[in-house]
Design an enzyme around this catalytic site. Structure first.
Site, PDB file in Angstrom:
ATOM      1  N   ASP A   1       1.587  -0.996  -0.629  1.00 27.92           N
ATOM      2  CA  ASP A   1       0.420   0.212   0.165  1.00 27.92           C
ATOM      3  C   ASP A   1       0.782   1.172  -0.086  1.00 27.92           C
ATOM      4  O   ASP A   1       2.070   1.084   0.250  1.00 27.92           O
ATOM      5  CB  ASP A   1      -0.789   0.065   0.891  1.00 27.92           C
ATOM      6  CG  ASP A   1      -0.307   0.622   2.287  1.00 27.92           C
ATOM      7  OD1 ASP A   1       0.823   0.645   2.393  1.00 27.92           O
ATOM      8  OD2 ASP A   1      -0.866   0.477   3.620  1.00 27.92           O
TER       9      ASP A   1
ATOM     10  N   ASN B   1      -3.894  12.865   0.541  1.00 30.47           N
ATOM     11  CA  ASN B   1      -5.688  13.563   0.997  1.00 30.47           C
ATOM     12  C   ASN B   1      -5.769  14.562   1.410  1.00 30.47           C
ATOM     13  O   ASN B   1      -6.343  15.686   0.606  1.00 30.47           O
ATOM     14  CB  ASN B   1      -6.277  12.219   0.821  1.00 30.47           C
ATOM     15  CG  ASN B   1      -6.815  11.331   0.247  1.00 30.47           C
ATOM     16  OD1 ASN B   1      -6.513  11.723  -1.043  1.00 30.47           O
ATOM     17  ND2 ASN B   1      -7.192  10.163   0.346  1.00 30.47           N
TER      18      ASN B   1
ATOM     19  N   ASP C   1      -6.777  10.538  -6.418  1.00 34.92           N
ATOM     20  CA  ASP C   1      -6.898   9.710  -7.298  1.00 34.92           C
ATOM     21  C   ASP C   1      -5.246   9.361  -8.686  1.00 34.92           C
ATOM     22  O   ASP C   1      -5.495   8.655  -8.756  1.00 34.92           O
ATOM     23  CB  ASP C   1      -7.989  10.289  -8.028  1.00 34.92           C
ATOM     24  CG  ASP C   1      -9.727  10.423  -6.920  1.00 34.92           C
ATOM     25  OD1 ASP C   1      -8.741   9.463  -5.445  1.00 34.92           O
ATOM     26  OD2 ASP C   1     -10.093  10.583  -7.011  1.00 34.92           O
TER      27      ASP C   1
ATOM     28  N   GLU D   1      -6.321   1.748  -0.328  1.00 33.07           N
ATOM     29  CA  GLU D   1      -5.194   2.577  -1.550  1.00 33.07           C
ATOM     30  C   GLU D   1      -3.605   1.084  -1.180  1.00 33.07           C
ATOM     31  O   GLU D   1      -2.882   1.346  -1.305  1.00 33.07           O
ATOM     32  CB  GLU D   1      -4.333   3.588  -0.391  1.00 33.07           C
ATOM     33  CG  GLU D   1      -3.328   3.447   0.965  1.00 33.07           C
ATOM     34  CD  GLU D   1      -4.433   3.595   2.052  1.00 33.07           C
ATOM     35  OE1 GLU D   1      -4.270   3.596   3.257  1.00 33.07           O
ATOM     36  OE2 GLU D   1      -5.666   3.832   1.552  1.00 33.07           O
TER      37      GLU D   1
END
Length: 435
Positions: free
Chosen positions: A308, A316, A325, A351
């Site tokens: 991940d 974010n 994204d 993620e």
């Protein structure tokens, strides 16, 4: 054509009327002028055919011609045969009968000549072939209808023998597969199937034919230009009643390529994460279970990688979800370009991602994970004029003897946890399962 006058007549026996009374035979004897003159003998049923008497016909031979259709064509054929010296001549014409029907007649004529070769008499025997002619016309009409259907239907019609060789292909095959029908004749149609699919299709056709049952299936066939076309095909076998063996296979095929593409697209939408191109969690876990079952049958090694994005929440929170994204899409693109065709790539969390590597050892999987780690570490993502960087942590595990999905996932996840705990941006191999 001028026919020389007859020099003499070999007339029928005087008791001929007695012999032919009630007989279906239709006879006549005439001079070389055929029905226009010199009608020497007429059987009763020939006169009755047109509603006349024999006396009337013999007195006025042209009365017959009033009832004969196609007389000019028949006379032309007769005179041509006489000129060629033929001793037996067959004519075909129609006769308008007394009951109002038109009958088809076959007229077999024996030609009698004198010593010099001149015609002295014609003896004709008529046979009513109306039923045969009607059957032939019905057959020809049926053939025209079926030919019209076959030549204009959009579906392809193929006929092949028990060896799979093509014996007939309808014209529509050209629009379907690009081949002219004549180029497929005597060619094995199984050659047009994908090599890995041909044995399966052949077995299905054989089994269905052996039981005399129709078979409906979807398959791919190679177009003349090299690409494959999806076909929905219905195969019907013909069994020889005597040997009870199938001799022919009739196949009707239609193009379903567009439909298959739509189905594939819908399947992708239902199983694939649109942002990263990875399988979604459900589809990935389903592939993982199937992959482990397949590996059990062939004793194949399987390794699992879970990874991940480090500090993804910070990306974010700092740059917004649009930036997050972009990072996720970048991870998906790099993985899809770096993996083999049969490697399975899935997004199993926000993620978090996973790879199933069939045939790969723990060391192989760790080397791949390290290559990906370096690639992620070096890549930069542009977002509104700013360049974002990120790193990824990996956990790697090799499946042990018949280890289940949950256990393998847990061990790989423990490897990922160790990589995070030890500073992130690294690859950590999971410990083996306790015995």
């Amino acid at each position: 054509m001028d026919i020389p006058a007859a020099k003499g007549f070999s007339t029928l026996p005087s008791d001929c009327d007695v012999l032919l009374e009630g007989s279906p035979a239709i006879l006549y004897a005439t001079g070389p002028g055929w029905w226009r003159s010199d009608l020497h003998y007429v059987s009763y049923n020939l006169a009755a055919l047109i509603g006349a008497t024999r006396v009337q016909l013999q007195a006025t031979p042209t009365l017959w011609l009033e009832h004969v259709r196609d007389a000019e064509e028949a006379e032309a054929r007769l005179f041509a045969g006489l000129a060629a010296g033929e001793s037996r001549i067959r004519l075909y014409y129609r006769v308008a009968c007394v009951e109002g029907h038109v009958r088809h007649m076959q007229d077999d004529i024996v030609v009698q000549r004198d010593a010099t070769g001149d015609v002295i008499e014609l003896i004709g025997s008529l046979t009513d072939i109306s039923e045969t002619q009607m059957a032939l016309e019905t057959l020809a009409d049926s053939e025209r209808r079926y030919r019209f259907i076959v030549e204009n239907i959009s579906d392809a019609i193929l006929l092949m023998d028990a060896d799979g060789e093509c014996r007939f292909a309808s014209p529509s095959i050209r629009g379907l597969l690009g081949h002219r029908p004549d180029t497929l004749h005597d060619r094995g149609l199984l050659e047009l199937l994908p090599p890995d699919d041909a044995p399966r299709v052949q077995r299905l056709i054989h089994d269905a034919s052996r039981h005399g049952e129709p078979l409906r299936m979807e398959l791919r066939m190679r177009h003349r230009l090299g690409h494959y076309v999806w076909l929905e095909t219905c195969c019907s076998p013909y069994l020889n009643p005597a040997s009870e063996r199938y001799e022919w296979i009739l196949a009707v095929a239609r193009d379903i390529t567009d439909r298959k593409h739509r189905e594939h697209r819908l399947h992708e939408l239902s199983t694939t994460d649109s942002l990263t191109g990875a399988l979604n969690r459900g589809a990935y876990l389903s592939c993982l279970r199937s992959g482990l079952e397949a590996a059990d049958h062939v004793s194949q090694r399987v390794s699992l990688v879970i990874f991940d994005i480090d500090h993804f929440k910070t990306i974010n929170d700092t740059w917004g979800h649009a930036a997050g994204d972009l990072v996720l899409a970048c991870v998906g693109e790099i993985c899809r370009t770096a993996l083999r065709d049969h490697d399975v790539f899935g997004r199993i969390g926000g993620e978090e991602f996973s790879l199933m590597l069939a045939g790969q050892s723990l060391n192989d999987a760790a080397l791949l994970a390290e290559r990906l780690r370096k690639k992620f570490e070096s890549v930069r993502v542009e977002f509104h004029g700013e360049w974002l960087s990120f790193s990824v942590s990996f956990g790697v595990a090799e499946r042990q003897s018949r280890e289940g999905v949950e256990s393998l996932l847990h061990r790989a996840d423990m490897g990922l946890y160790a990589a995070k705990h030890n500073g992130r941006n690294r690859v950590h191999q999971a410990p083996p399962q306790p015995v």
